[in-house]
Design a protein around this motif. Structure first.
Motif, PDB file in Angstrom:
ATOM      1  N   UNK A   1       0.838  -1.190   0.000  1.00 50.90           N
ATOM      2  CA  UNK A   1       0.000   0.000   0.000  1.00 50.90           C
ATOM      3  C   UNK A   1       0.887   1.260   0.000  1.00 50.90           C
ATOM      4  N   UNK A   2       0.859   1.964  -1.126  1.00 49.37           N
ATOM      5  CA  UNK A   2       1.752   3.134  -1.254  1.00 49.37           C
ATOM      6  C   UNK A   2       1.468   4.205  -0.203  1.00 49.37           C
ATOM      7  N   UNK A   3       0.183   4.387   0.090  1.00 52.46           N
ATOM      8  CA  UNK A   3      -0.166   5.429   1.072  1.00 52.46           C
ATOM      9  C   UNK A   3       0.390   5.099   2.449  1.00 52.46           C
ATOM     10  N   UNK A   4       0.338   3.808   2.767  1.00 53.80           N
ATOM     11  CA  UNK A   4       0.865   3.342   4.054  1.00 53.80           C
ATOM     12  C   UNK A   4       2.367   3.628   4.146  1.00 53.80           C
ATOM     13  N   UNK A   5       3.074   3.349   3.040  1.00 57.30           N
ATOM     14  CA  UNK A   5       4.521   3.581   2.997  1.00 57.30           C
ATOM     15  C   UNK A   5       4.808   5.089   3.122  1.00 57.30           C
ATOM     16  N   UNK A   6       4.017   5.880   2.409  1.00 59.66           N
ATOM     17  CA  UNK A   6       4.226   7.337   2.441  1.00 59.66           C
ATOM     18  C   UNK A   6       4.043   7.895   3.850  1.00 59.66           C
ATOM     19  N   UNK A   7       3.095   7.298   4.579  1.00 59.35           N
ATOM     20  CA  UNK A   7       2.865   7.736   5.963  1.00 59.35           C
ATOM     21  C   UNK A   7       4.152   7.610   6.784  1.00 59.35           C
ATOM     22  N   UNK A   8       4.843   6.464   6.577  1.00 62.45           N
ATOM     23  CA  UNK A   8       6.099   6.249   7.313  1.00 62.45           C
ATOM     24  C   UNK A   8       7.137   7.304   6.934  1.00 62.45           C
ATOM     25  N   UNK A   9       7.213   7.625   5.635  1.00 64.07           N
ATOM     26  CA  UNK A   9       8.219   8.607   5.204  1.00 64.07           C
ATOM     27  C   UNK A   9       7.914   9.983   5.786  1.00 64.07           C
TER      28      UNK A   9
ATOM     29  N   UNK B   1       6.300  10.552   8.569  1.00 64.65           N
ATOM     30  CA  UNK B   1       6.596  10.493   9.993  1.00 64.65           C
ATOM     31  C   UNK B   1       8.093  10.696  10.256  1.00 64.65           C
ATOM     32  N   UNK B   2       8.928  10.050   9.424  1.00 64.39           N
ATOM     33  CA  UNK B   2      10.380  10.126   9.654  1.00 64.39           C
ATOM     34  C   UNK B   2      11.056  11.227   8.829  1.00 64.39           C
ATOM     35  N   UNK B   3      10.251  12.008   8.137  1.00 66.13           N
ATOM     36  CA  UNK B   3      10.753  13.114   7.298  1.00 66.13           C
ATOM     37  C   UNK B   3      11.797  12.645   6.279  1.00 66.13           C
ATOM     38  N   UNK B   4      11.411  11.654   5.494  1.00 64.78           N
ATOM     39  CA  UNK B   4      12.275  11.145   4.426  1.00 64.78           C
ATOM     40  C   UNK B   4      11.706  11.646   3.095  1.00 64.78           C
ATOM     41  N   UNK B   5      12.573  12.202   2.216  1.00 58.37           N
ATOM     42  CA  UNK B   5      12.100  12.618   0.891  1.00 58.37           C
ATOM     43  C   UNK B   5      11.913  11.385   0.020  1.00 58.37           C
ATOM     44  N   UNK B   6      10.791  11.334  -0.693  1.00 55.29           N
ATOM     45  CA  UNK B   6      10.544  10.160  -1.533  1.00 55.29           C
ATOM     46  C   UNK B   6       9.952  10.576  -2.868  1.00 55.29           C
ATOM     47  N   UNK B   7      10.134   9.713  -3.876  1.00 57.81           N
ATOM     48  CA  UNK B   7       9.510   9.944  -5.187  1.00 57.81           C
ATOM     49  C   UNK B   7       9.199   8.598  -5.818  1.00 57.81           C
ATOM     50  N   UNK B   8       7.974   8.464  -6.350  1.00 61.23           N
ATOM     51  CA  UNK B   8       7.616   7.247  -7.093  1.00 61.23           C
ATOM     52  C   UNK B   8       8.015   7.485  -8.540  1.00 61.23           C
ATOM     53  N   UNK B   9       8.674   6.494  -9.123  1.00 54.87           N
ATOM     54  CA  UNK B   9       9.053   6.662 -10.526  1.00 54.87           C
ATOM     55  C   UNK B   9       7.959   6.066 -11.415  1.00 54.87           C
ATOM     56  N   UNK B  10       7.997   6.427 -12.713  1.00 58.43           N
ATOM     57  CA  UNK B  10       6.958   5.951 -13.637  1.00 58.43           C
ATOM     58  C   UNK B  10       6.890   4.424 -13.693  1.00 58.43           C
ATOM     59  N   UNK B  11       8.027   3.768 -13.546  1.00 53.65           N
ATOM     60  CA  UNK B  11       8.052   2.299 -13.634  1.00 53.65           C
ATOM     61  C   UNK B  11       7.667   1.607 -12.317  1.00 53.65           C
ATOM     62  N   UNK B  12       7.232   2.378 -11.327  1.00 54.33           N
ATOM     63  CA  UNK B  12       6.796   1.775 -10.059  1.00 54.33           C
ATOM     64  C   UNK B  12       7.895   1.690  -9.005  1.00 54.33           C
ATOM     65  N   UNK B  13       9.136   2.023  -9.398  1.00 56.58           N
ATOM     66  CA  UNK B  13      10.235   2.018  -8.426  1.00 56.58           C
ATOM     67  C   UNK B  13      10.078   3.207  -7.467  1.00 56.58           C
TER      68      UNK B  13
END
Ligand SMILES: [Fe+2]
Length: 349
Positions: free
Chosen positions: A189-197, A199-211
Motif C-alpha cells: 500500500x503506497x499510502x501506508x509507505x508514504x505515511x512512514x516517510x 513520519x520520519x521526514x524522508x524525501x521520496x519519489x515514485x518513478x513511472x516504472x513503479x520504483x
C-alpha cells in the motif's frame, strides 16, 4: 570490577569484567549504582564491553541494555534486513545480510532524523570464522582526514540515494540491489509507505516504472551533543558506489584468503561496469555531494584509509555485551563463515 582497554592506543573499547560475582543480577546492581560514571566513560571512550558476565539470553541482554538507557526503540527504517528476536520487545538480529557482504563502519542510521543515541550488541553465538564487529572513533577519523576532504565534505554536505525496485522487478544480477519496496516496508500500500516517510521526514519519489527513490540530505560532520567534538557522521563509506570495492581491498589485506581475493577482484570489475551502465542517481544506493555531483574516488580512499587505521578489531566471546555511543563511535562487520548470532538493540532520545 576489572577494567582495561582492548586497544590501549585507541583507548577503545573499555572492558568491564567481573572480579568475583559474574551474575547478571550483580551486573545490574553495578550499573544502577555507577550509572552516571558509566555514561561519562562511554562518552569519553566511545564504547564499553561487558565481558565475562552471565548474560545468558537475549531477554537478559535487553534487561541490562534498558538499565543503561531506558529509551529503547523498535522502529527500524534502515537498509539492513533484520528480524525481531522472539521473547523480547526491542532485540533484533544484527543483520541478515549474507556473510560475505562487507558492512563498512557507520554510525547507525546517521542519515535519519531520529538516530539511535546508543547501540547495544550481544553475542549469542560466537562466529566460527571472521564476523567481528569492529568499532572506530569517528571523532578521531574526522581529525585525521585529509584537510581537502574535510573541507569539501563540510562545505558541500551529502545526498544519500536509495532506489527500491517495484514488486517482482528485482534483478538477481545486481550486487548492490536492495529489497523491493514492499519487502522492506512490509506492505504493498503506497499510502501506508508514504505515511512512514512523512513520519520520519524522508524525501521520496515514485518513478513511472513503479520504483521508489528515497533521498536524505545531511551534513557530513556533526558536533557531538555531549563532548562538543566534531564527528565524521555519515554513511559515505557504506553507500558510495566506489566504497565496497575499496573496503574489500582492506578486508583482503586482513583476511588474506582466496575468497577475499576473488571478491576484491570481482567488486573492482563490477563497480566499473555498474558505473558505466547506470547514472549516479540511478544506482541502487549511492552517496553524492548534496548538489548531486559525484564524490571523487580519491576522497573515498582517504576516508577508508583513515577509518581502517583507527579501527579496533576484536573477536566476540559468548555473552559479550558491547554498548556504543552511536553519536561518536562507529561499528561495522567483517565477512564471516559458519555460525554467528549477534543481536542488537538501540535507544533514541
Ligand atoms: Fe549498523
Amino acid at each position: 570490577m576489572k577494567t582495561y582497554f582492548i586497544d590501549e592506543q585507541q583507548q577503545l573499547p573499555l572492558v568491564i569484567e567481573p572480579d568475583g560475582d559474574k551474575s547478571a543480577e550483580g551486573l545490574k546492581e553495578y550499573i544502577r549504582k555507577n550509572h552516571k560514571e558509566l555514561l561519562d566513560k562511554m562518552y569519553k571512550h566511545g564504547a564499553i564491553l561487558f565481558r565475562g558476565f552471565d548474560i545468558s539470553s537475549p531477554k537478559v541482554f535487553e534487561e541490562i541494555s534498558v538499565l543503561i538507557d531506558p529509551n529503547l526503540k523498535n522502529d527500524y527504517l534502515g537498509t539492513s534486513p533484520r528480524d525481531k528476536v522472539a521473547g523480547t520487545d526491542y532485540v533484533f538480529s544484527a543483520s541478515e545480510l549474507p556473510g560475505f557482504y562487507p558492512i563498512p563502519q557507520h554510525c547507525e542510521m546517521s542519515y535519519m532524523k531520529n538516530k539511535p543515541i546508543k547501540l547495544f550488541f550481544y553475542c549469542n553465538v560466537e562466529p566460527e570464522y571472521g564476523g567481528e564487529t569492529p568499532i572506530c572513533n569517528f571523532r578521531k577519523v574526522y581529525n585525521e582526514l585529509d584537510s581537502e576532504v574535510k573541507r569539501e565534505f563540510e562545505k558541500r554536505g551529502l545526498k544519500l540515494i536509495r532506489n527500491y525496485s517495484a514488486p517482482g522487478k528485482r534483478s538477481k544480477f545486481n550486487l548492490w540491489e536492495l529489497k523491493s519496496w514492499p519487502d522492506i516496508f512490509h506492505t504493498t500500500d503506497k499510502e501506508e509507505v508514504e505515511k512512514q516517510f512523512r513520519k520520519y521526514e524522508v524525501d521520496f519519489a515514485w518513478k513511472e516504472n513503479g520504483d521508489l527513490r528515497l533521498t536524505h540530505t545531511n551534513d557530513a560532520v556533526v558536533e557531538h551533543p555531549i563532548t562538543r567534538e566534531k564527528v565524521w557522521f555519515n554513511h559515505t563509506q557504506v553507500f558510495n558506489i566506489d566504497a565496497a570495492s575499496i573496503e574489500y581491498e582492506f578486508i583482503h589485506q586482513r583476511q588474506k584468503r582466496l575468497k577475499t581475493f576473488m571478491m576484491k577482484w570481482f567488486l573492482n570489475v563490477a563497480t566499473k561496469l555498474k558505473k558505466r551502465g547506470t547514472s549516479p542517481e540511478e544506482q541502487s544506493m549511492n552517496m553524492l555531494f548534496a548538489d548531486g555531483t559525484e564524490i571523487p574516488n580519491k576522497y573515498i580512499r582517504n576516508i577508508e584509509e583513515t577509518i581502517w587505521k583507527n579501527m579496533v578489531i576484536f573477536p566476540w566471546k559468548k555473552n559479550d555485551l558491547l554498548a556504543i555511543d552511536n553519536l561518536g563511535t562507529s561499528h561495522g562487520r567483517l565477512p564471516y563463515e559458519g555460525k554467528r548470532q549477534i543481536m542488537v538493540c538501540w535507544s533514541e532520545e
